[in-house]
Motif scaffolding. Structure first.
Motif, PDB file in Angstrom:
ATOM      1  N   PRO A  44       0.833  -1.211   0.000  1.00 46.50           N
ATOM      2  CA  PRO A  44       0.000   0.000   0.000  1.00 46.50           C
ATOM      3  C   PRO A  44       0.866   1.260   0.000  1.00 46.50           C
ATOM      4  CG  PRO A  44      -0.671  -1.535   1.739  1.00 46.50           C
ATOM      5  CD  PRO A  44       0.655  -2.006   1.230  1.00 46.50           C
ATOM      6  N   PRO A  45       0.491   2.274  -0.785  1.00 50.23           N
ATOM      7  CA  PRO A  45       1.182   3.562  -0.717  1.00 50.23           C
ATOM      8  C   PRO A  45       0.687   4.366   0.477  1.00 50.23           C
ATOM      9  CG  PRO A  45      -0.540   3.656  -2.354  1.00 50.23           C
ATOM     10  CD  PRO A  45      -0.526   2.252  -1.832  1.00 50.23           C
ATOM     11  N   VAL A  46       1.210   5.560   0.629  1.00 50.59           N
ATOM     12  CA  VAL A  46       0.854   6.418   1.753  1.00 50.59           C
ATOM     13  C   VAL A  46      -0.663   6.627   1.808  1.00 50.59           C
ATOM     14  CG1 VAL A  46       1.193   8.529   0.358  1.00 50.59           C
ATOM     15  CG2 VAL A  46       1.292   8.662   2.854  1.00 50.59           C
ATOM     16  N   SER A  47      -1.202   6.569   3.008  1.00 45.86           N
ATOM     17  CA  SER A  47      -2.617   6.795   3.350  1.00 45.86           C
ATOM     18  C   SER A  47      -3.551   5.683   2.886  1.00 45.86           C
ATOM     19  CB  SER A  47      -3.113   8.151   2.835  1.00 45.86           C
ATOM     20  OG  SER A  47      -3.353   8.151   1.446  1.00 45.86           O
ATOM     21  N   CYS A  48      -3.009   4.598   2.345  1.00 46.09           N
ATOM     22  CA  CYS A  48      -3.836   3.445   1.973  1.00 46.09           C
ATOM     23  C   CYS A  48      -3.636   2.322   2.993  1.00 46.09           C
ATOM     24  CB  CYS A  48      -3.476   2.928   0.584  1.00 46.09           C
ATOM     25  SG  CYS A  48      -3.994   3.994  -0.761  1.00 46.09           S
ATOM     26  N   ARG A  49      -4.708   1.632   3.322  1.00 43.03           N
ATOM     27  CA  ARG A  49      -4.647   0.492   4.235  1.00 43.03           C
ATOM     28  C   ARG A  49      -5.265  -0.727   3.556  1.00 43.03           C
ATOM     29  NH1 ARG A  49      -7.856   1.892   9.261  1.00 43.03           N
ATOM     30  NH2 ARG A  49      -9.042   3.165   7.788  1.00 43.03           N
ATOM     31  N   VAL A  50      -4.613  -1.859   3.697  1.00 43.24           N
ATOM     32  CA  VAL A  50      -5.108  -3.104   3.115  1.00 43.24           C
ATOM     33  C   VAL A  50      -5.082  -4.180   4.197  1.00 43.24           C
ATOM     34  CG1 VAL A  50      -4.746  -4.891   1.381  1.00 43.24           C
ATOM     35  CG2 VAL A  50      -4.268  -2.504   0.822  1.00 43.24           C
ATOM     36  N   ARG A  51      -6.228  -4.828   4.377  1.00 40.65           N
ATOM     37  CA  ARG A  51      -6.326  -5.910   5.359  1.00 40.65           C
ATOM     38  C   ARG A  51      -7.049  -7.097   4.743  1.00 40.65           C
ATOM     39  NH1 ARG A  51      -8.240  -2.556  10.800  1.00 40.65           N
ATOM     40  NH2 ARG A  51      -6.281  -1.410  11.118  1.00 40.65           N
ATOM     41  N   LEU A  52      -6.813  -8.263   5.344  1.00 37.65           N
ATOM     42  CA  LEU A  52      -7.495  -9.484   4.946  1.00 37.65           C
ATOM     43  C   LEU A  52      -8.427  -9.943   6.057  1.00 37.65           C
ATOM     44  CD1 LEU A  52      -4.502 -11.504   3.411  1.00 37.65           C
ATOM     45  CD2 LEU A  52      -6.028  -9.890   2.266  1.00 37.65           C
ATOM     46  N   HIS A  53      -9.615 -10.405   5.666  1.00 34.72           N
ATOM     47  CA  HIS A  53     -10.578 -10.921   6.636  1.00 34.72           C
ATOM     48  C   HIS A  53     -11.134 -12.235   6.134  1.00 34.72           C
ATOM     49  CE1 HIS A  53     -10.951  -7.291   9.233  1.00 34.72           C
ATOM     50  NE2 HIS A  53     -10.611  -6.658   8.122  1.00 34.72           N
ATOM     51  N   ASP A  54     -11.482 -13.110   7.068  1.00 35.16           N
ATOM     52  CA  ASP A  54     -12.085 -14.380   6.674  1.00 35.16           C
ATOM     53  C   ASP A  54     -13.585 -14.197   6.447  1.00 35.16           C
ATOM     54  OD1 ASP A  54     -13.354 -14.395   9.168  1.00 35.16           O
ATOM     55  OD2 ASP A  54     -11.975 -15.870  10.042  1.00 35.16           O
ATOM     56  N   ASP A  55     -14.287 -15.289   6.172  1.00 30.96           N
ATOM     57  CA  ASP A  55     -15.713 -15.196   5.854  1.00 30.96           C
ATOM     58  C   ASP A  55     -16.548 -14.726   7.030  1.00 30.96           C
ATOM     59  OD1 ASP A  55     -15.252 -16.023   3.278  1.00 30.96           O
ATOM     60  OD2 ASP A  55     -15.657 -18.137   3.682  1.00 30.96           O
ATOM     61  N   ASN A  56     -16.005 -14.828   8.238  1.00 27.21           N
ATOM     62  CA  ASN A  56     -16.729 -14.377   9.427  1.00 27.21           C
ATOM     63  C   ASN A  56     -16.335 -12.963   9.854  1.00 27.21           C
ATOM     64  OD1 ASN A  56     -18.110 -16.892   9.769  1.00 27.21           O
ATOM     65  ND2 ASN A  56     -16.205 -17.762  10.606  1.00 27.21           N
ATOM     66  N   GLY A  57     -15.490 -12.310   9.048  1.00 26.39           N
ATOM     67  CA  GLY A  57     -15.082 -10.943   9.361  1.00 26.39           C
ATOM     68  C   GLY A  57     -13.865 -10.847  10.261  1.00 26.39           C
ATOM     69  N   LYS A  58     -13.289 -11.977  10.674  1.00 24.68           N
ATOM     70  CA  LYS A  58     -12.106 -11.951  11.532  1.00 24.68           C
ATOM     71  C   LYS A  58     -10.875 -11.595  10.713  1.00 24.68           C
ATOM     72  CE  LYS A  58      -9.347 -14.820  14.655  1.00 24.68           C
ATOM     73  NZ  LYS A  58      -9.173 -16.190  15.225  1.00 24.68           N
ATOM     74  N   ARG A  59     -10.034 -10.719  11.258  1.00 25.34           N
ATOM     75  CA  ARG A  59      -8.847 -10.290  10.522  1.00 25.34           C
ATOM     76  C   ARG A  59      -7.822 -11.407  10.438  1.00 25.34           C
ATOM     77  NH1 ARG A  59      -4.852  -5.050  11.684  1.00 25.34           N
ATOM     78  NH2 ARG A  59      -3.561  -5.355   9.824  1.00 25.34           N
ATOM     79  N   ILE A  60      -7.186 -11.528   9.277  1.00 26.73           N
ATOM     80  CA  ILE A  60      -6.132 -12.504   9.026  1.00 26.73           C
ATOM     81  C   ILE A  60      -4.796 -11.767   8.965  1.00 26.73           C
ATOM     82  CG2 ILE A  60      -5.200 -14.164   7.363  1.00 26.73           C
ATOM     83  CD1 ILE A  60      -8.076 -14.683   6.438  1.00 26.73           C
ATOM     84  N   THR A  61      -3.837 -12.193   9.775  1.00 27.51           N
ATOM     85  CA  THR A  61      -2.541 -11.504   9.825  1.00 27.51           C
ATOM     86  C   THR A  61      -1.363 -12.405   9.481  1.00 27.51           C
ATOM     87  OG1 THR A  61      -2.396 -11.959  12.198  1.00 27.51           O
ATOM     88  CG2 THR A  61      -3.354  -9.831  11.539  1.00 27.51           C
ATOM     89  N   GLU A  62      -1.538 -13.716   9.532  1.00 31.87           N
ATOM     90  CA  GLU A  62      -0.400 -14.598   9.296  1.00 31.87           C
ATOM     91  C   GLU A  62      -0.060 -14.669   7.813  1.00 31.87           C
ATOM     92  OE1 GLU A  62      -4.052 -17.283  10.035  1.00 31.87           O
ATOM     93  OE2 GLU A  62      -3.193 -15.400  10.784  1.00 31.87           O
ATOM     94  N   PRO A  63       1.232 -14.772   7.469  1.00 25.32           N
ATOM     95  CA  PRO A  63       1.652 -14.864   6.064  1.00 25.32           C
ATOM     96  C   PRO A  63       1.085 -16.106   5.391  1.00 25.32           C
ATOM     97  CG  PRO A  63       3.521 -14.375   7.494  1.00 25.32           C
ATOM     98  CD  PRO A  63       2.385 -14.748   8.386  1.00 25.32           C
TER      99      PRO A  63
END
Length: 542
Positions: free
Chosen positions: A371-390
């Motif tokens: 992501p460039p400056v001021s952009c945020r990118v996240r991953l979530h599973d089907d239940n909305g829980k955030r995914i952080t592991e590679p």
């Protein structure tokens, strides 16, 4: 408190990025303030042209088949069109639509709409009659500007919609019943017009590959948002940009507006031709080429001998966006032009998500980058829980100042913690690079296993005997779903379907092997290069 600190840090970084690119004219703070005032009054596009016309009006703004126009000439022509339309009752709040290829007429319409405070719907030149009529009715269009070649497409449009011609083909008789933009401009004074109460805005349309295209408004945005493109892509003021991607597409529009803000000359062509694009890059000494990936594929496919005929030594940036760039195309572009490829991942709805720089594409071909400056990118599973592991696959959610606030029909995308769904699934590797694994709705379950067709598609596209590949999920009585591959053979090559299946089996899991491999002459695509899946599955591309 953390949010305030992060916001201040992002603002400072954005200002530095803009200064480095030449967009923030420090120490000429007076010029910077004038530019900000113009943008606030007229919006980023009109404001950029007004400011450029005042600072250096004789500088060339664009070049097309008819020649060159300066910033001052664009300012005057759009002033005249604005006044002419005002005299015909087109005012603030009016919805105007443009069905135009890339040329000066479309640019003047974009400027006039902004000066009126009107909303401009940028129509896809690849639309069929039903799609066009549906969009014009849904968006409540009052005036439609079109090129002469699209006249027959307007048969299904409400005859009460006013019509204007932006481009008249020399080889066909001139229209006698539709007023041309040139006639309006020639008959009206071109002095400056007062700023509208509220700047006009653009409406971009989704590709419509799965139904009627949806409208995604692009209203006023912060001037700092331009830093999202400048942070990871070394665009600079005063250079020349060859814009091959169509302006009606988010890629073309964003880079066109940014190029004008940087005072760059933009080179336009009404129809894309790979060799002509190289000729324009050489003739205008362009440092930047803006494409969608299928255009880049066609340029690279010209081969080394043809590429060597044109001087592209000034080309520092090949900006590609709009769909995934395969690992194979990343490598071939580097071989042809060096480390110049910048791949932007985003969508009509979220605009910018990530950018992959040349060194990242060399290290990890096919990555979507960071992501460039001021952009945020996240991953979530089907239940909305955030995914952080590679390496863990999740749904992609993006937040940026350029994200839209909802479709024009009132619908929107899913939002989690202020971030908007892109509709894609992907994963981060151990180095924090994003990879897109496919569309959320592309995933199939075959024999109980989750399969993303894009992985197989990229593997097949990497073969020397394959020019293009598309892999789709189709129903299967035994396994629920299975993969079907459609391949276009490289020139002079013979592709053996059985050998292709063995190749996939040797490189990927057994359940990812396509049950069918079909050879076709071409993949059906729309005007921006996106695959028309319904046509492919219906068997119309043979």
């Amino acid at each position: 408190m953390d949010g305030l600190f992060r916001g201040a840090r992002e603002t400072a970084r954005s200002l530095w990025v803009m200064f480095r690119a030449g967009l923030a004219p420090f120490p000429r703070l007076d010029e910077g303030l004038r530019s900000l005032v113009a943008v606030r009054k007229y919006g980023p596009f009109v404001g950029a042209v007004r400011h450029a016309a005042r600072r250096n009006g004789d500088a060339v703004a664009l070049a097309d088949e008819l020649g060159e126009l300066t910033f001052q000439q664009l300012e005057q022509r759009s002033n005249a069109l604005t006044r002419a339309w005002q005299g015909r009752g087109i005012a603030a709040g009016t919805v105007i639509a443009a069905l135009c290829r890339d040329h000066r007429g479309l640019v003047v319409v974009m400027l006039a709409a902004g000066k009126l405070g009107a909303r401009l719907v940028l129509l896809n030149t690849g639309f069929a009659k039903p799609q066009l009529a549906d969009v014009v009715a849904r968006e409540q269009v009052s005036a439609l500007v079109h090129d002469q070649e699209f006249t027959e497409l307007l048969d299904a449009v409400d005859p009460g919609v006013e019509r204007y011609l932006a481009w008249v083909d020399e080889e066909t008789p001139a229209e006698t019943t539709v007023t041309t933009l040139d006639e309006l401009i020639a008959s009206t004074e071109d002095t400056a017009v007062p700023a509208p109460r509220r700047p006009g805005g653009f409406v971009l349309l989704t590709s419509g590959t799965t139904g009627t295209p949806k409208g995604a408004p692009r209203e006023r945005t912060s001037a700092l948002s331009s830093a999202q493109f400048l942070d990871r892509i070394p665009l600079r003021a005063g250079e020349s940009t060859c814009l091959a991607a169509p302006i009606f597409h988010g890629t073309g529009l964003s880079q066109f507006v940014l190029a004008f803000a940087l005072g760059c000359k933009v080179v336009l062509s009404r129809r894309f031709d790979p060799e002509n694009t190289l000729r324009l890059v050489a003739e205008h000494r362009c440092s930047t080429l803006v494409v969608v990936p299928t255009m880049l594929q066609r340029i690279i496919d010209l081969g080394p001998d043809m590429l060597a005929r044109h001087d592209t030594s000034r080309l520092r940036i090949v900006f590609a966006a709009g769909s995934a760039v395969s690992p194979d195309l990343c490598r071939r572009t580097a071989e042809a032009f060096g480390d110049v490829l910048y791949n932007l991942y985003g969508s009509t709805e979220v605009a910018v998500a990530t950018v992959a720089r040349p060194e990242e594409l060399r290290k990890a071909p096919g990555t979507a980058g960071r992501p460039p400056v001021s952009c945020r990118v996240r991953l979530h599973d089907d239940n909305g829980k955030r995914i952080t592991e590679p390496e863990a696959v999740g749904r992609v959610f993006v937040g940026s100042g350029l994200s839209f606030s909802g479709y024009t029909d009132g619908r929107s995308k899913e939002i989690i913690d202020g971030l908007l769904s892109t509709g894609d699934v992907g994963h981060f590797d151990a180095d924090g690079l994003l990879f897109i694994d496919g569309r959320d709705d592309d995933m199939i379950v075959s024999g109980g296993e989750n399969v993303f067709p894009l992985e197989v598609e990229n593997l097949l596209a990497d073969r020397q005997d394959v020019l293009e590949a598309a892999v789709l999920g189709v129903p299967d009585e035994e396994f629920g779903q299975r993969l079907k591959a459609f391949l276009v053979a490289a020139p002079g090559a013979r592709v053996d379907p059985d050998e292709v299946r063995e190749y996939v089996k040797a490189n990927l899991a057994r359940y990812k092997v396509p049950r069918e491999v079909v050879l076709i002459d071409r993949l059906p695509r729309n005007a921006t290069g996106k695959l028309l899946r319904r046509e492919l599955l219906a068997g119309t591309a043979t």
